[in-house]
Scaffold this motif. Structure first.
Motif, PDB file in Angstrom:
ATOM      1  N   SER A  89       0.690  -1.248   0.087  1.00 39.46           N
ATOM      2  CA  SER A  89      -0.225  -0.051  -0.087  1.00 39.46           C
ATOM      3  C   SER A  89       1.048   1.294  -0.014  1.00 39.46           C
ATOM      4  O   SER A  89       0.183   2.321  -0.637  1.00 39.46           O
ATOM      5  N   LEU A  90       1.986   1.506   0.720  1.00 44.20           N
ATOM      6  CA  LEU A  90       2.976   2.526   0.945  1.00 44.20           C
ATOM      7  C   LEU A  90       3.474   2.678  -0.456  1.00 44.20           C
ATOM      8  O   LEU A  90       3.434   3.815  -1.136  1.00 44.20           O
ATOM      9  N   LEU A  91       3.926   1.653  -1.287  1.00 47.83           N
ATOM     10  CA  LEU A  91       4.425   1.826  -2.672  1.00 47.83           C
ATOM     11  C   LEU A  91       3.528   2.292  -3.414  1.00 47.83           C
ATOM     12  O   LEU A  91       3.892   3.246  -4.265  1.00 47.83           O
ATOM     13  N   GLU A  92       2.431   1.709  -3.479  1.00 49.96           N
ATOM     14  CA  GLU A  92       1.524   2.095  -4.599  1.00 49.96           C
ATOM     15  C   GLU A  92       0.933   3.613  -4.162  1.00 49.96           C
ATOM     16  O   GLU A  92       0.856   4.305  -5.204  1.00 49.96           O
ATOM     17  N   ASN A  93       0.796   4.041  -3.020  1.00 51.91           N
ATOM     18  CA  ASN A  93       0.422   5.202  -2.780  1.00 51.91           C
ATOM     19  C   ASN A  93       1.686   6.203  -3.183  1.00 51.91           C
ATOM     20  O   ASN A  93       1.416   7.505  -3.754  1.00 51.91           O
ATOM     21  N   THR A  94       2.939   5.986  -2.885  1.00 45.53           N
ATOM     22  CA  THR A  94       3.911   6.545  -3.413  1.00 45.53           C
ATOM     23  C   THR A  94       4.069   7.053  -4.789  1.00 45.53           C
ATOM     24  O   THR A  94       4.279   7.921  -5.322  1.00 45.53           O
ATOM     25  N   ILE A  95       3.989   5.789  -5.474  1.00 49.32           N
ATOM     26  CA  ILE A  95       3.976   5.711  -6.814  1.00 49.32           C
ATOM     27  C   ILE A  95       2.783   6.716  -7.371  1.00 49.32           C
ATOM     28  O   ILE A  95       2.937   7.649  -8.507  1.00 49.32           O
ATOM     29  N   GLY A  96       1.657   6.644  -6.893  1.00 46.52           N
ATOM     30  CA  GLY A  96       0.547   7.331  -7.169  1.00 46.52           C
ATOM     31  C   GLY A  96       0.726   8.898  -7.044  1.00 46.52           C
ATOM     32  O   GLY A  96       0.446   9.703  -7.938  1.00 46.52           O
TER      33      GLY A  96
END
Length: 545
Positions: A89-96
């Motif tokens: 979730s952290l990686l997806e949010n950061t990428i977004g």
């Protein structure tokens, strides 16, 4: 010290929010002996204490749960709040966020590098050999503001050399052995131990106490072992041998006392704190159930916030409002009564296998079939017994599709098994029927208790471990709206007839004597009710000698 119904989970959830608002970089360990207790507290934190905080601003929280033989590692990784899920979730949010920023402004070199790294880690997250993703996962685990874990979880033990916590909060601490508390207490700079020394002690504590009583034999056996090499602490064995008999006895008594670690810590704190850290305001039980628990086990110290303070009338939402049977109207405590074994041998307990009472199961089934909830209400129900054999028998005879259907049509449902984790699907075979040990810390709107014991033993000798005050305390304090006690009233009254009621002459049976006195007075006043158990159609099974 947390007494029944005082909202300990609610209190801890909001205390956690206060800790993190006061110190946003604090790290808190939330732990308990069993997974369900951890999950209940975690749900309270997420759904109540932080419900008004946007997801992006909530403190980073992870749930440690090492897969066991019955759970695939894939299921554990996919659990909401797991190390794997939070990292993803952290990686997806950061990428977004990086991609969105690039749409508004020209992307910097640092942003481009970060975006590439995050995408690579996200791609490799499920690959065990991907070092960058693994390192990031470990960083997330070490950096979490809130860590949820059982006291002995392997992932928590693996963090012991790398992380310490500002707070270690232990739920149901009274049920945990000292060796189970050792890890969370070592990791926390400050402790909050939540429990009740007047309820059940650590599991099989009697076996541990017996082992301490037999240290001479244990030392002799250890000295006789061969081929153990350096695995044996010979210095410890020698120190035992040089002790005098008096020193050995004193050491054994000291160990027995400290086997109940929470109880000892509580008593030391109580010495310095007049109120013993006691929460006395109960918000869960009907006031009649609360008064029974308070008067028998807490010297009347509980305050009941489930009734109007001036009129003493129970709040409307704490009334069961069962439409049938009519005898239950305005009653929160019911005794489903059978004849003593001396009068009707069919109602006697089976001592082999230990212990079960088929007559109680039959009477309880007929009673449950007579219940009808109010049209606008559904109530949950749990059946408890202090004896595992009786729970198994009740589950076999009562937990049938036909009875579940009948209960459902009457507006009643069997309470779910509190030991079932979020990873497991529903299983009706495990719902509704529990031992007292497995149900401590949980509650249901209607609780029926099969007491089992009914025999021809002399007064004071026929109650088995029902004489244990913590066990009976838990049994009668699980009900919110209606408590149904199933057994022979005359048998229980006769068993405590000789017991002194003087507080200064306290005995193991005195709590039962107080309970019997209180209930008898309420029967006379019409505040509680005795209902004759229906044994119509009951044929006592063959009894083993």
């Amino acid at each position: 010290m947390i007494t029944p119904g005082t909202g300990k989970t609610h209190m801890v959830a909001w205390l956690l929010r206060e800790i993190l608002e006061e110190d946003p970089v604090a790290q808190v360990l939330i732990t308990a002996q069993a997974h369900p207790a951890v999950d209940v507290l975690r749900a309270k934190v997420e759904q109540e204490a932080f419900k008004d905080i946007p997801e992006a601003r909530r403190p980073l929280a992870i749930r440690l749960r090492r897969a066991n033989s019955e759970q695939s590692d894939h299921l554990v990784q996919d659990e909401p709040g797991s190390e794997q899920q939070v990292t993803k979730s952290l990686l997806e949010n950061t990428i977004g966020q990086l991609e969105a920023a690039a749409g508004r402004l020209e992307r910097s070199g640092v942003q481009a590098d970060w975006l590439e790294i995050c995408r690579a880690m996200l791609k490799d997250l499920n690959t065990k050999d991907a070092s960058s993703a693994k390192e990031f996962r470990e960083l997330v685990k070490r950096s979490a503001s809130i860590t949820y874990s059982t006291t002995g979880d392997g992932d928590l033990a693996a963090l012991a050399d790398e992380v310490t916590y500002d707070w270690a909060i232990v739920e149901e601490a009274g049920k945990a052995h000292g060796f189970e508390l050792a890890l969370p207490l070592c990791l926390g700079h400050r402790w909050l131990l939540i429990g009740d020394p007047k309820q059940l002690p650590p599991y099989r504590i009697e076996d541990y106490q017996k082992a301490v009583s037999e240290l001479d034999a244990t030392v002799a056996s250890l000295e006789g072992l061969e081929g153990v090499g350096n695995l044996l602490d010979t210095e410890l064995l020698h120190s035992w041998r040089v002790r005098t008999e008096e020193q050995r006895r004193e050491f054994g008594e000291y160990c027995k006392k400290w086997l109940k670690l929470f109880e000892q810590v509580h008593s030391l704190c109580a010495f310095h704190e007049h109120d013993e850290g006691l929460l006395t305001g109960q918000h869960r039980m009907h006031p009649d159930i609360g008064e029974l628990v308070s008067g028998v086990y807490y010297k009347g110290r509980l305050k009941h916030y489930t009734r109007d303070e001036s009129t003493k009338v129970p709040h409307a939402d704490i009334l069961h409002r069962l439409a049938e049977p009519g005898e239950l109207k305005d009653k929160a405590v019911v005794w489903l009564d059978l004849d003593p074994a001396a009068v009707d041998p069919r109602a006697a307990e089976n001592a082999v296998p230990k212990y079960r009472n088929p007559a109680e199961a039959h009477a309880l089934e007929r009673f449950l079939r007579s219940l009808r909830a109010a049209p606008d209400r559904r109530l949950n129900l749990a059946v408890l017994s202090p004896y595992a054999q009786q729970v198994g028998y009740l589950r076999e005879k009562l937990n049938t599709p036909h009875l579940r259907e009948a209960l459902g049509e009457a507006g009643l449902t069997l309470a779910p098994d509190p030991r079932r984790s979020r990873l497991e699907g529903p299983d009706a075979r495990r719902d509704g029927f529990f031992t007292v040990d497995s149900f401590q810390g949980n509650q249901a709107q209607i609780i029926a208790v099969s007491l089992v014991r009914n025999n021809t033993e002399v007064a004071g000798k026929g109650l088995g471990f029902l004489v244990e005050a913590p066990r009976m305390n838990v049994l009668i304090s699980r009900a919110e709206l209606l408590l149904v006690l199933v057994g022979s009233w005359d048998f229980f009254r006769d068993q405590v007839s000789h017991v002194s009621r003087k507080p200064e002459e306290e005995t193991k049976l005195q709590h039962l004597a107080f309970a019997v006195d209180q209930l008898e007075a309420w029967f006379d006043e019409g505040r509680a009710v005795r209902i004759r158990g229906d044994l119509k159609g009951f044929d006592a099974p063959f009894r083993l000698a």
